[in-house]
Write a protein that holds these residues in place. Structure first.
Motif, PDB file in Angstrom:
ATOM      1  N   TYR A   1       2.460   2.461   8.906  1.00 28.89           N
ATOM      2  CA  TYR A   1       1.423   2.247   9.916  1.00 28.89           C
ATOM      3  C   TYR A   1       1.895   1.245  10.965  1.00 28.89           C
ATOM      4  O   TYR A   1       1.656   1.415  12.164  1.00 28.89           O
ATOM      5  CB  TYR A   1       0.140   1.779   9.241  1.00 28.89           C
TER       6      TYR A   1
ATOM      7  N   LEU B   1       0.849  -1.185   0.000  1.00 28.21           N
ATOM      8  CA  LEU B   1       0.000   0.000   0.000  1.00 28.21           C
ATOM      9  C   LEU B   1       0.886   1.236   0.000  1.00 28.21           C
ATOM     10  O   LEU B   1       1.988   1.229   0.552  1.00 28.21           O
ATOM     11  CB  LEU B   1      -0.903  -0.001   1.239  1.00 28.21           C
ATOM     12  N   GLY B   2       0.403   2.309  -0.631  1.00 20.52           N
ATOM     13  CA  GLY B   2       1.135   3.569  -0.546  1.00 20.52           C
ATOM     14  C   GLY B   2       2.074   3.853  -1.698  1.00 20.52           C
ATOM     15  O   GLY B   2       1.809   3.508  -2.849  1.00 20.52           O
TER      16      GLY B   2
ATOM     17  N   GLY C   1      -5.253   5.278   4.386  1.00 21.99           N
ATOM     18  CA  GLY C   1      -4.184   4.295   4.327  1.00 21.99           C
ATOM     19  C   GLY C   1      -4.193   3.398   5.552  1.00 21.99           C
ATOM     20  O   GLY C   1      -3.997   2.173   5.453  1.00 21.99           O
TER      21      GLY C   1
ATOM     22  N   THR D   1       2.435  -1.590   4.930  1.00 26.80           N
ATOM     23  CA  THR D   1       1.347  -0.670   5.234  1.00 26.80           C
ATOM     24  C   THR D   1       1.692   0.778   4.935  1.00 26.80           C
ATOM     25  O   THR D   1       2.852   1.157   4.828  1.00 26.80           O
ATOM     26  CB  THR D   1       0.968  -0.789   6.724  1.00 26.80           C
ATOM     27  N   CYS D   2       0.637   1.584   4.841  1.00 24.09           N
ATOM     28  CA  CYS D   2       0.764   3.022   4.569  1.00 24.09           C
ATOM     29  C   CYS D   2       0.010   3.787   5.647  1.00 24.09           C
ATOM     30  O   CYS D   2      -1.031   3.333   6.128  1.00 24.09           O
ATOM     31  CB  CYS D   2       0.192   3.337   3.189  1.00 24.09           C
ATOM     32  N   SER D   3       0.535   4.977   6.001  1.00 25.84           N
ATOM     33  CA  SER D   3      -0.145   5.795   7.005  1.00 25.84           C
ATOM     34  C   SER D   3      -0.179   7.266   6.622  1.00 25.84           C
ATOM     35  O   SER D   3      -0.406   8.122   7.473  1.00 25.84           O
ATOM     36  CB  SER D   3       0.546   5.645   8.367  1.00 25.84           C
TER      37      SER D   3
ATOM     38  N   LYS E   1      -7.202   0.964   5.177  1.00 30.34           N
ATOM     39  CA  LYS E   1      -6.954  -0.066   4.166  1.00 30.34           C
ATOM     40  C   LYS E   1      -5.966  -1.120   4.679  1.00 30.34           C
ATOM     41  O   LYS E   1      -6.106  -2.307   4.369  1.00 30.34           O
ATOM     42  CB  LYS E   1      -6.430   0.570   2.876  1.00 30.34           C
ATOM     43  N   SER E   2      -4.985  -0.677   5.450  1.00 32.69           N
ATOM     44  CA  SER E   2      -4.003  -1.611   6.002  1.00 32.69           C
ATOM     45  C   SER E   2      -4.675  -2.600   6.945  1.00 32.69           C
ATOM     46  O   SER E   2      -4.438  -3.815   6.885  1.00 32.69           O
ATOM     47  CB  SER E   2      -2.893  -0.847   6.733  1.00 32.69           C
TER      48      SER E   2
END
Length: 443
Positions: free
Chosen positions: A87, A17-18, A61, A54-56, A64-65
């Motif tokens: 994240y 992600l991201g 984000g 993961t993305c934060s 979604k994670s």
């Protein structure tokens, strides 16, 4: 926890992600797993291990994670699940409490992720290997080795962390302070990728313009690019996002004089209002930014400029948003990535008064997107009837597509085109988001 990996042939799957930096990190971890005896499978297949990077950068984000972790656990109850990325670094306790995660690694010690996964198989509880990222001072050097079909363009991370601390941004808290990769390590990896068939590299990082400053040995983005242009079969070098205030005269000269370096810069503006820029703690003001744009266009003829923009920052009134629209009309970027402001707990802006309602933020995103379509189409229209140089990347609808150095996607409606080749293309058609043409006749 019982032993979850039963097959003699171990398999791993990655969900990323991201941003492009995250994608590079995933590719580097994949190389480690392959070296450890694993085969990679797609995320819709059964795998022994799933790594979710993961993305934060936004609350979306984060959500979604979490959703991805739950989906993978539901679909693959016996798999080992590892989470890495921003994240996981910021909120490891969230993943511990979920009960669905076996390994939490965050943004450091990812070079040991295979060992952690093996250890987690019999641990009986989540293995939390997240460290205090603010105490990490060195770049974690990992390499990517291509697996399967070789592509033409590679994203190479050369820098980690950020020292800017914009008031809206959580990333400095997730990735820590500025950390640069040794130049020789970056050059070595890029040489290896070129030897396998890659023809373009995109240099990426969180704070790319400050690459090398922490090494105190003369390394800079300019020195790295100067080394890369010497690689014979490397046809193109593209720069990722750079802060405008970090664009050196030396780098500008390289872009102007080195044919291999794309005449394309991505310079985040974030807002077209000085009032909003002050609230964001951005280190420039509009007159300064506009002067730079004018100088760049004068010094580098044909330079393409793209940007990032945040709308709906706390306190952004309709009047201030109109200032941004007028700024965008004046500067005429060839592309604009627009995002609604996302409140991130732990950042100063999260506590600011006058938060903008989500519905207004959505409307402003849409208005910028409509303006961007108009300006982008106007920009692409300049290339009608002209010949551009395209690096062929992939087949779509029966024809090869690729990018110009200005980052315009072009469909080459001719036969005899091969992946990784550089072609002169005569543009005769505009598409919804790019251009189309035929091979130019040799004179």
């Amino acid at each position: 926890m019982e032993n979850k990996i039963m097959n003699t042939e171990k398999t791993v799957s990655f969900i990323t992600l991201g941003c492009k930096v995250n994608q590079y990190d995933s590719d580097a971890m994949r190389t480690l797993f392959v070296d450890g005896g694993y085969s990679q499978v797609e995320d819709d297949k059964d795998a022994d291990v799933y790594v979710i990077n993961t993305c934060s950068v936004t609350s979306i984000g984060d959500r979604k994670s979490r959703q991805m972790v739950r989906r993978i656990r539901r679909q693959h109850p016996d798999a080992v699940i590892a989470v890495a990325g921003c994240y996981a670094q910021l909120a490891p306790e969230v993943f511990e409490k979920m009960g669905d995660v076996d390994v939490i690694v965050g943004l450091h010690n990812r070079s040991h992720i295979v060992e952690y996964v093996e250890e987690a198989r019999g641990a009986g509880k989540p293995l939390n290997e997240v460290v205090d990222i603010m105490k990490v001072n060195t770049f974690e050097n990992m390499f990517v080795r291509p697996e399967g079909e070789v592509k033409t363009r590679a994203f190479i991370k050369v820098q980690e962390g950020c020292d800017n601390y914009c008031t809206f941004c959580i990333i400095p808290y997730a990735r820590g302070r500025l950390k640069s990769r040794r130049q020789e390590d970056a050059v070595k990896e890029i040489r290896n990728l070129v030897d396998t068939g890659y023809r373009e590299v995109v240099l990426t990082g969180i704070h790319l313009g400050n690459y090398g400053k922490d090494l105190h040995d003369g390394t800079s983005l300019s020195s790295l690019v100067s080394e890369l242009v010497k690689i014979p079969d490397l046809l193109r070098i593209r720069l990722g996002s750079i802060e405008s205030v970090e664009l050196s005269e030396e780098l500008i000269d390289i872009i102007r004089n080195e044919p291999k370096v794309c005449r394309h810069l991505h310079l985040p503006i974030q807002s077209g209002s000085d009032s909003v820029l002050r609230g964001m703690n951005r280190h420039y003001r509009l007159p300064e930014y506009k002067r730079l744009i004018a100088e760049l266009r004068e010094k580098i003829p044909g330079l393409a400029l793209t940007t990032d923009l945040i709308v709906g920052f706390p306190g952004e009134t309709e009047e201030l948003f109109q200032e941004t629209l007028e700024t965008l009309k004046e500067l005429k970027f060839s592309g604009i990535h627009v995002f609604p402001y996302s409140k991130r707990t732990g950042t100063p802006a999260a506590g600011y008064p006058n938060q903008v309602p989500n519905e207004i933020k959505k409307q402003r995103v849409h208005r910028v997107q409509e303006l961007e379509k108009e300006i982008s189409r106007e920009y692409r229209a300049r290339f009608m009837g002209k010949t551009v140089c395209v690096l062929a990347e992939e087949v779509k609808d029966g024809y090869f597509e690729g990018l110009t150095e200005e980052y315009i996607r072009v469909s080459i409606r001719s036969q005899g085109v091969e992946r990784g080749g550089m072609y002169n293309v005569l543009i005769d058609t505009m598409t919804d988001d790019g251009l189309s043409g035929v091979l130019a006749k040799e004179e």
